[in-house]
Motif scaffolding. Structure first.
Motif, PDB file in Angstrom:
ATOM      1  N   PRO A 159       0.939  -0.798  -0.244  1.00 24.49           N
ATOM      2  CA  PRO A 159      -0.333  -0.588  -0.182  1.00 24.49           C
ATOM      3  C   PRO A 159       1.093   1.166  -0.417  1.00 24.49           C
ATOM      4  O   PRO A 159      -0.016   2.193   0.070  1.00 24.49           O
ATOM      5  N   MET A 160       2.054   0.697   0.295  1.00 21.69           N
ATOM      6  CA  MET A 160       2.890   2.422   0.012  1.00 21.69           C
ATOM      7  C   MET A 160       3.484   2.586  -1.277  1.00 21.69           C
ATOM      8  O   MET A 160       4.078   4.245  -1.803  1.00 21.69           O
ATOM      9  N   GLY A 161       3.532   1.787  -2.180  1.00 19.12           N
ATOM     10  CA  GLY A 161       3.787   2.135  -3.435  1.00 19.12           C
ATOM     11  C   GLY A 161       5.154   1.420  -4.068  1.00 19.12           C
ATOM     12  O   GLY A 161       3.862  -0.411  -3.367  1.00 19.12           O
ATOM     13  N   LEU A 162       6.052   0.860  -4.661  1.00 16.19           N
ATOM     14  CA  LEU A 162       6.221   0.549  -5.258  1.00 16.19           C
ATOM     15  C   LEU A 162       7.430  -0.252  -3.937  1.00 16.19           C
ATOM     16  O   LEU A 162       8.041   0.180  -3.998  1.00 16.19           O
ATOM     17  N   VAL A 163       7.264  -2.141  -4.312  1.00 13.40           N
ATOM     18  CA  VAL A 163       8.103  -2.723  -3.339  1.00 13.40           C
ATOM     19  C   VAL A 163       8.879  -3.587  -4.268  1.00 13.40           C
ATOM     20  O   VAL A 163       8.441  -3.858  -4.763  1.00 13.40           O
ATOM     21  N   VAL A 164      10.596  -3.442  -3.442  1.00 10.80           N
ATOM     22  CA  VAL A 164      11.139  -3.865  -3.845  1.00 10.80           C
ATOM     23  C   VAL A 164      12.624  -4.464  -3.077  1.00 10.80           C
ATOM     24  O   VAL A 164      12.583  -4.300  -2.201  1.00 10.80           O
ATOM     25  N   HIS A 165      12.223  -5.934  -2.886  1.00  6.43           N
ATOM     26  CA  HIS A 165      13.148  -6.951  -2.519  1.00  6.43           C
ATOM     27  C   HIS A 165      14.454  -6.790  -3.796  1.00  6.43           C
ATOM     28  O   HIS A 165      15.295  -6.779  -4.359  1.00  6.43           O
ATOM     29  N   ALA A 166      15.343  -6.368  -1.489  1.00  3.90           N
ATOM     30  CA  ALA A 166      16.880  -5.996  -2.298  1.00  3.90           C
ATOM     31  C   ALA A 166      17.522  -6.667  -1.188  1.00  3.90           C
ATOM     32  O   ALA A 166      18.460  -6.192  -0.441  1.00  3.90           O
ATOM     33  N   PRO A 167      18.912  -7.600  -1.735  1.00  2.08           N
ATOM     34  CA  PRO A 167      19.279  -8.281  -0.417  1.00  2.08           C
ATOM     35  C   PRO A 167      20.306  -7.336   0.171  1.00  2.08           C
ATOM     36  O   PRO A 167      20.809  -6.224  -0.449  1.00  2.08           O
ATOM     37  N   GLU A 168      20.864  -6.904   0.870  1.00  2.00           N
ATOM     38  CA  GLU A 168      21.682  -6.219   1.805  1.00  2.00           C
ATOM     39  C   GLU A 168      23.037  -6.790   0.952  1.00  2.00           C
ATOM     40  O   GLU A 168      23.544  -7.324   0.688  1.00  2.00           O
ATOM     41  N   GLY A 169      24.511  -4.903   1.077  1.00  2.00           N
ATOM     42  CA  GLY A 169      25.061  -5.381   0.124  1.00  2.00           C
ATOM     43  C   GLY A 169      24.577  -4.419  -0.743  1.00  2.00           C
ATOM     44  O   GLY A 169      23.844  -2.835  -1.002  1.00  2.00           O
ATOM     45  N   GLU A 170      25.500  -4.362  -2.145  1.00  2.00           N
ATOM     46  CA  GLU A 170      25.833  -3.330  -2.963  1.00  2.00           C
ATOM     47  C   GLU A 170      23.827  -2.936  -3.634  1.00  2.00           C
ATOM     48  O   GLU A 170      23.782  -1.391  -3.500  1.00  2.00           O
ATOM     49  N   LEU A 171      23.185  -4.197  -3.469  1.00  8.13           N
ATOM     50  CA  LEU A 171      22.083  -3.665  -4.325  1.00  8.13           C
ATOM     51  C   LEU A 171      20.973  -3.216  -3.167  1.00  8.13           C
ATOM     52  O   LEU A 171      20.380  -1.761  -3.489  1.00  8.13           O
ATOM     53  N   PHE A 172      21.280  -3.322  -2.222  1.00  5.64           N
ATOM     54  CA  PHE A 172      20.571  -2.402  -0.695  1.00  5.64           C
ATOM     55  C   PHE A 172      21.045  -0.896  -0.870  1.00  5.64           C
ATOM     56  O   PHE A 172      20.185   0.110   0.023  1.00  5.64           O
ATOM     57  N   GLU A 173      22.120  -1.002  -0.777  1.00  2.96           N
ATOM     58  CA  GLU A 173      22.824   0.467  -1.058  1.00  2.96           C
ATOM     59  C   GLU A 173      22.177   1.473  -1.801  1.00  2.96           C
ATOM     60  O   GLU A 173      22.329   2.427  -1.831  1.00  2.96           O
ATOM     61  N   ALA A 174      21.944   0.820  -2.928  1.00  6.11           N
ATOM     62  CA  ALA A 174      21.770   1.760  -4.702  1.00  6.11           C
ATOM     63  C   ALA A 174      20.334   2.670  -4.236  1.00  6.11           C
ATOM     64  O   ALA A 174      20.089   3.081  -4.334  1.00  6.11           O
ATOM     65  N   LEU A 175      18.840   1.065  -3.487  1.00  4.29           N
ATOM     66  CA  LEU A 175      18.392   1.398  -2.944  1.00  4.29           C
ATOM     67  C   LEU A 175      18.041   3.253  -2.196  1.00  4.29           C
ATOM     68  O   LEU A 175      16.891   3.698  -2.512  1.00  4.29           O
ATOM     69  N   THR A 176      18.770   2.653  -1.302  1.00  5.96           N
ATOM     70  CA  THR A 176      18.739   3.840  -0.080  1.00  5.96           C
ATOM     71  C   THR A 176      19.359   4.959  -0.384  1.00  5.96           C
ATOM     72  O   THR A 176      18.376   5.726  -0.209  1.00  5.96           O
ATOM     73  N   VAL A 177      20.444   4.472  -1.369  1.00 10.52           N
ATOM     74  CA  VAL A 177      20.926   6.262  -2.193  1.00 10.52           C
ATOM     75  C   VAL A 177      19.921   6.626  -3.245  1.00 10.52           C
ATOM     76  O   VAL A 177      19.530   7.685  -3.492  1.00 10.52           O
ATOM     77  N   GLY A 178      19.219   5.535  -4.080  1.00 10.06           N
ATOM     78  CA  GLY A 178      18.894   5.862  -5.226  1.00 10.06           C
ATOM     79  C   GLY A 178      17.137   6.771  -4.900  1.00 10.06           C
ATOM     80  O   GLY A 178      17.231   6.817  -5.371  1.00 10.06           O
ATOM     81  N   CYS A 179      16.824   5.450  -3.993  1.00  6.45           N
ATOM     82  CA  CYS A 179      15.216   5.500  -3.809  1.00  6.45           C
ATOM     83  C   CYS A 179      15.197   6.562  -2.128  1.00  6.45           C
ATOM     84  O   CYS A 179      14.196   7.204  -2.771  1.00  6.45           O
ATOM     85  N   GLY A 180      15.668   5.844  -1.392  1.00  5.35           N
ATOM     86  CA  GLY A 180      15.848   6.309  -0.346  1.00  5.35           C
ATOM     87  C   GLY A 180      15.764   8.026  -0.218  1.00  5.35           C
ATOM     88  O   GLY A 180      14.985   8.715   0.629  1.00  5.35           O
ATOM     89  N   SER A 181      17.283   8.630  -0.017  1.00  8.01           N
ATOM     90  CA  SER A 181      17.629   9.863  -0.540  1.00  8.01           C
ATOM     91  C   SER A 181      16.851  10.239  -1.625  1.00  8.01           C
ATOM     92  O   SER A 181      17.178  11.336  -2.038  1.00  8.01           O
ATOM     93  N   GLY A 182      16.785   9.959  -3.283  1.00  9.05           N
ATOM     94  CA  GLY A 182      16.716   9.707  -4.268  1.00  9.05           C
ATOM     95  C   GLY A 182      15.430  11.415  -4.221  1.00  9.05           C
ATOM     96  O   GLY A 182      15.792  12.729  -5.002  1.00  9.05           O
ATOM     97  N   PRO A 183      14.034  11.124  -3.225  1.00  2.45           N
ATOM     98  CA  PRO A 183      13.663  13.010  -3.161  1.00  2.45           C
ATOM     99  C   PRO A 183      14.375  14.017  -2.504  1.00  2.45           C
ATOM    100  O   PRO A 183      14.259  15.035  -3.392  1.00  2.45           O
ATOM    101  N   GLY A 184      15.132  13.787  -1.684  1.00  5.18           N
ATOM    102  CA  GLY A 184      16.452  14.634  -1.721  1.00  5.18           C
ATOM    103  C   GLY A 184      16.894  15.660  -3.032  1.00  5.18           C
ATOM    104  O   GLY A 184      17.036  16.467  -2.657  1.00  5.18           O
TER     105      GLY A 184
END
Ligand code: NAP
Length: 285
Positions: free
Chosen positions: A163-188
């Motif tokens: 219900p929050m939006g697009l859900v992406v499974h990303a194992p911890e490591g490079e993928l989760f980092e890319a998601l954190t920066v690209g999308c978590g920080s993305g709006p910033g």
């Protein structure tokens, strides 16, 4: 907490507790309730200051609790939605009250599964979630990674978070980092660009209010076009704006000469390094 087996599918969800009802806690509660995933009667929450707790009670009908111990005692799923810098001091004093069959979900940026496991040695199922601020309007990109003992909970997390939006499974490591920066920080990062855009339009004579609307609508329109044409590569959508030797082509050529892509990549990598520092606990203020 009951002794029933740990919930495995959304249908079996029992009680969900939120430690922290700030921006992200509220966004997730709102999405769960409005998305019809969980009845408000099954949602419990605590917060350090009473105002936000009262607000989620009034807005979404969740049950406020006085202490985190009480919440852990009541809920099968515990969602920790406090700031990363508060996480250790919030969890340490209550760690011994968790039970091995509880599911603990942390929203804390830069706080690895390994660090969580150290804090919560009794808990088996640990999960990290990385939302972004559009979660408040249910347009988030929200990623999750499952700890080694939580691998069975993928379908549950997809259903919980969708219900929050697009859900992406990303194992911890490079993928989760890319998601954190690209999308978590993305709006910033996007808002940084939008401010440059607005300032430039204003400098050419538009009033701030209309300049803001023009920028927002341009970003929104481009994004919605991309949503509508989901099978079309972004490059092809861009080509539709560009005519040979035209206005857009001149601007794009300059963007490429100035290596805007390199500047952005460099900024993203800097953000990844910071995420890694925070995860390792070596971050300097
Ligand atoms: N915001 C984002 O864009 C974003 C993106 C991805 C991930 N996250 C993650 O989401 C988490 C929450 O961030 P946020 O932006 O929602 O922060 P926030 O608005 O500051 O919310 C944190 C809440 O935790 C409460 N809290 C602190 N100590 C507590 C305690 N002992 N017991 C119960 N509640 C307590 C705070 O209460 P008070 O009312 O006293 O402040 C506050 O309401 C963070 O770990 C962050 O890394 C945020």
């Amino acid at each position: 907490m009951t002794n029933d087996s740990t919930p495995n599918t959304p249908r079996e969800w029992r009680k969900i507790g939120f430690i922290g009802t700030g921006h992200m806690g509220q966004a997730l509660i709102q999405a769960l309730v409005e998305g019809g995933r969980v009845s408000p009667a099954k949602i419990f929450a605590t917060n350090r200051s009473p105002g936000k707790l009262k607000k989620v009670q009034e807005l979404f009908g969740v049950t406020p609790l006085a202490t985190n111990e009480e919440l852990i005692d009541k809920c099968e799923i515990v969602i920790i939605a406090v700031k990363p810098q508060d996480l250790t001091s919030v969890i340490e004093p209550i760690a011994s009250t968790f039970l091995p069959n509880q599911i603990v979900i942390s929203l804390a940026a830069g706080f690895s599964l390994r660090s969580l496991q150290k804090l919560l040695p009794k808990v088996k199922a640990l999960i990290r979630v990385m939302p972004n601020t559009p979660a408040t309007i249910r347009k988030a990109v929200v990623g999750y990674c499952l700890g080694p003992e939580a691998s069975a909970y993928g379908p549950m997390m997809e259903d919980l978070l969708s219900p929050m939006g697009l859900v992406v499974h990303a194992p911890e490591g490079e993928l989760f980092e890319a998601l954190t920066v690209g999308c978590g920080s993305g709006p910033g990062f996007i808002f940084e660009l939008m401010q440059y855009w607005q300032e430039w339009i204003e400098e050419h004579g538009f009033e701030p209010e209309i300049a803001r609307q023009m920028v927002v609508q341009t970003f929104l329109g481009a994004a919605q076009l991309a949503v509508r044409a989901e099978d079309t590569p972004l490059h092809d959508l861009q080509e539709r704006v560009v005519s040979k030797k035209g206005v857009t082509a001149a601007g794009l050529q300059s963007m490429r000469e100035l290596e805007i892509e390199r500047a952005l990549r460099y900024s993203f990598e800097k953000a990844v390094l910071r995420d890694q520092e925070i995860s390792r606990g070596t971050a300097k203020d």
